[in-house]
Motif scaffolding. Structure first.
Motif, PDB file in Angstrom:
ATOM      1  N   ALA A  29      -1.440   3.352   4.975  1.00  0.00           N
ATOM      2  CA  ALA A  29      -1.133   1.926   5.076  1.00  0.00           C
ATOM      3  C   ALA A  29      -1.353   1.415   6.494  1.00  0.00           C
ATOM      4  O   ALA A  29      -1.916   0.331   6.702  1.00  0.00           O
ATOM      5  CB  ALA A  29       0.311   1.672   4.634  1.00  0.00           C
ATOM      6  N   LEU A  72      -5.195   1.252   7.333  1.00  0.00           N
ATOM      7  CA  LEU A  72      -5.848   0.125   6.664  1.00  0.00           C
ATOM      8  C   LEU A  72      -5.436  -1.209   7.280  1.00  0.00           C
ATOM      9  O   LEU A  72      -6.281  -2.085   7.517  1.00  0.00           O
ATOM     10  CB  LEU A  72      -5.513   0.145   5.172  1.00  0.00           C
ATOM     11  CG  LEU A  72      -6.152   1.257   4.334  1.00  0.00           C
ATOM     12  CD1 LEU A  72      -5.637   1.201   2.904  1.00  0.00           C
ATOM     13  CD2 LEU A  72      -7.670   1.155   4.359  1.00  0.00           C
ATOM     14  N   CYS A  73      -4.154  -1.373   7.545  1.00  0.00           N
ATOM     15  CA  CYS A  73      -3.651  -2.665   8.035  1.00  0.00           C
ATOM     16  C   CYS A  73      -4.041  -2.938   9.478  1.00  0.00           C
ATOM     17  O   CYS A  73      -4.249  -4.092   9.859  1.00  0.00           O
ATOM     18  CB  CYS A  73      -2.130  -2.724   7.885  1.00  0.00           C
ATOM     19  SG  CYS A  73      -1.557  -2.743   6.174  1.00  0.00           S
ATOM     20  N   VAL A 120       0.837  -1.206   0.000  1.00  0.00           N
ATOM     21  CA  VAL A 120       0.000   0.000   0.000  1.00  0.00           C
ATOM     22  C   VAL A 120       0.871   1.255   0.000  1.00  0.00           C
ATOM     23  O   VAL A 120       0.592   2.227  -0.728  1.00  0.00           O
ATOM     24  CB  VAL A 120      -0.954  -0.007   1.214  1.00  0.00           C
ATOM     25  CG1 VAL A 120      -1.681   1.329   1.341  1.00  0.00           C
ATOM     26  CG2 VAL A 120      -1.961  -1.138   1.096  1.00  0.00           C
ATOM     27  N   THR A 121       1.928   1.249   0.787  1.00  0.00           N
ATOM     28  CA  THR A 121       2.835   2.398   0.827  1.00  0.00           C
ATOM     29  C   THR A 121       3.439   2.670  -0.548  1.00  0.00           C
ATOM     30  O   THR A 121       3.517   3.820  -0.999  1.00  0.00           O
ATOM     31  CB  THR A 121       3.959   2.154   1.853  1.00  0.00           C
ATOM     32  OG1 THR A 121       3.393   1.915   3.142  1.00  0.00           O
ATOM     33  CG2 THR A 121       4.885   3.360   1.935  1.00  0.00           C
TER      34      THR A 121
END
Length: 597
Positions: free
Chosen positions: A319, A322-323, A103-104
């Motif tokens: 990120a 979300l994680c 994601v990053t």
């Protein structure tokens, strides 16, 4: 003769650099990760664009040295990671180390495409190069600076930073291969990821177990245990790489296995690796500084700053949010974990891969990564401790521990000798307290060796040696550290020392011999207060946990987040009780007297 002189000069300058690295470890205690930037600057000044006029463009040597340095850093990080501490955060750490890196990279790519005028594949490569947090920087700040984070936050950061490098390296290699060849397939990517991860894990686990077996079964000469372990770690790394597996994941897992098993010379191994990893970081930063060109950096510094800001303020926070959404982290913990996305030598090392294979625009990746690392270490590195305090994820900082001496005992692995100077204001001197699993063995006074009975009473300035399990030796520190003066009327009203409310009863039982039920082992101290207090917790609230008393030291969000431990002065002494328990006992006594009448 000129060639001999150049060799002598190289030896002289190399020795000066190593000496500077050793002395700089003292400054690292104060300044932390940004100190490593000094060695980047030294490399740049020594390069052909600086006063040193040293021409260096050997990317292959830099990649080799960087690989060895990162392998040792990750192995040392695994060696210090206790599985018990990361077991509860394994799932969120793994999600951050894989999906978080992806994601990053994806969020950073559009910014790189816009400001660097790259195509989408090249932009994604820029994102992959700077996507992973740096284990060396995180370990250095958390351990060397003595920053005491809440256990869940600290364990998550350490586990993530130690395991996300393999995925970032895999992503970088896949993109470099795609740019070089021009084609790839999802099946190929999946096969490579599975082979790299699974085979790397297998090599790491087998290698770690073989190291433990060798250390405990073979009678190596004194002093060779640490060099053997260091060399074995590099053998594991090299073997995994030859098998097309993730050597970085393998060496990290090998370190975890070695660090969580009883082995000979454990403390000398840890001490040796401390020095080896610190010097490895210095050498790596100097070589990366030599590769950097100030002229090229000036051309790309403006777009690189934009990439760095997008990375720190958008990509990393998104990120993390979300994680960690499926896991029980509060917003303060998420913000801090997002801000602790430190970039270090890993990013510059990954940026050297395109240079190694000769990609077009290879130096652009390197220069952007260089600027991102400098900004990250300066901005995030120096603000990490204030951010931890502001977000209330740091525990009150303990005094620096006493000088501890640890001696392995030949013929067994269960006990070792642990020695301390007895300080006048220490808990041991004031109240004679030690955990039940430790046993005073000898005392040194005025250069005389005495038994504990002969030395009784212990005097300030004595040196005492105790038998203790190796894995618990560090827990003895708090009994021999200087206790700060208290302004409270009763010096130990709020407990002899503090622990986080997120520690479990099982961890407390292991250290202090507390008797608890099996169903209570995973209960946190905060939960214990919530369950057993009949009212909202207040500072000073007490609960008995045989044979100690838990005292609420700090309340946040209606929960006890810092707990004081009041230890019994004598095993036969009556255990203190809570005010509510005392009140109920008093009522019972009154009722008994009335009923008797």
């Amino acid at each position: 003769m000129a060639s001999l002189d150049s060799v002598s000069i190289a030896i002289f300058l190399g020795a000066i650099l190593v000496m500077a690295g050793i002395l700089s470890s003292l400054l690292a205690l104060r300044f932390g990760a940004p100190l490593l930037l000094v060695f980047l600057l030294i490399g740049m000044l020594a390069g052909d664009a600086g006063p040193g006029q040293l021409s260096f463009d050997d990317v292959r040597t830099t990649y080799l040295v960087g690989s060895v340095a990162l392998a040792l850093i990750l192995f040392d990080g695994g060696l210090r990671t206790k599985f018990q501490s990361i077991r509860t955060v394994l799932a969120p750490s793994m999600v951050l180390a894989t999906i978080g890196v992806l994601v990053t990279a994806l969020v950073t790519a559009p910014a790189a495409k816009y400001v660097l005028d790259l195509n989408w594949t090249e932009s994604l490569l820029v994102g992959a190069v700077v996507a992973s947090t740096d284990a060396a920087a995180v370990f250095l700040l958390v351990h060397t600076q003595g920053l005491r984070l809440r256990p869940r936050v600290g364990a998550t950061l350490e586990a993530e930073s130690g395991t996300n490098d393999p995925f970032a390296i895999f992503l970088t290699l896949m993109l470099v291969e795609f740019i070089s060849i021009g084609e790839s397939s999802p099946a190929h990517v999946a096969i490579e990821l599975a082979r790299g991860g699974l085979l790397g894990a297998v090599v790491g686990v087998i290698g770690g177990r073989l190291m433990v077996l060798t250390l405990n079964r073979m009678a190596l000469p004194q002093g060779l245990h640490a060099p053997f372990v260091t060399t074995a770690a590099l053998v594991i790394f090299g073997a995994a790489q030859i098998l097309q597996a993730s050597g970085f994941l393998a060496v990290y897992l090998a370190g975890i296995i070695l660090g969580n098993r009883p082995t000979r010379a454990h403390n000398s191994v840890v001490t040796f690796l401390d020095a080896a990893t610190w010097l490895a970081q210095i050498v790596m930063f100097v070589l990366l500084g030599l590769l950097a060109s100030p002229q090229r950096l000036l051309d790309s510094v403006a777009p690189a700053v934009v990439v760095a800001l997008v990375l720190m303020l958008a990509a990393r926070p998104l990120a993390v949010l979300l994680c960690l959404a499926p896991f029980r982290f509060n917003w303060r913990e998420k913000v801090f974990i997002a801000w602790t996305g430190l970039r270090g030598a890993v990013a510059i090392f990954l940026a050297s891969i395109p240079m190694l294979v000769g990609l077009s625009k290879a130096y652009l990746y390197f220069d952007v990564a260089f600027v991102v690392v400098v900004i990250s270490l300066l901005l995030q590195g120096w603000t990490l401790a204030p951010a931890a305090r502001w977000l209330h994820v740091a525990l009150p900082r303990a005094d620096r521990g006493p000088r501890r001496v640890e001696l392995d005992l030949p013929g067994q692995l269960e006990q070792q000798l642990v020695g301390y100077p007895v300080r006048a204001k220490s808990l041991y001197f004031r109240r004679g307290l030690t955990p039940s699993w430790s046993k005073p063995t000898l005392v040194i006074r005025d250069e005389r060796i005495l038994s504990p009975a002969e030395a009784d009473p212990i005097e300030a300035g004595d040196y005492i040696y105790l038998l203790a399990p190796p894995e618990k030796a560090e827990a003895l520190d708090r009994f021999f550290v200087e206790m700060p003066p208290s302004t409270a009327p009763d010096p130990h009203l709020l407990g002899d020392f503090m622990v986080s409310g997120e520690h479990t009863l099982g961890e407390l039982a292991e250290v202090y011999g507390v008797a608890i039920g099996d169903d209570q082992a995973k209960m946190t101290l905060s939960d214990y207060f919530d369950i057993h207090l009949d009212h909202a917790p207040k500072e000073g609230a007490e609960l008995t946990l045989d044979p100690i008393v838990l005292v609420a030291r700090n309340i946040s969000g209606g929960r006890v987040n810092v707990v004081g431990l009041r230890l019994p002065e004598d095993e036969e002494k009556v255990i203190p009780v809570t005010r509510w328990q005392a009140f109920k006992r008093k009522l019972a006594e009154i009722w008994s007297s009335v009923a008797g009448v």
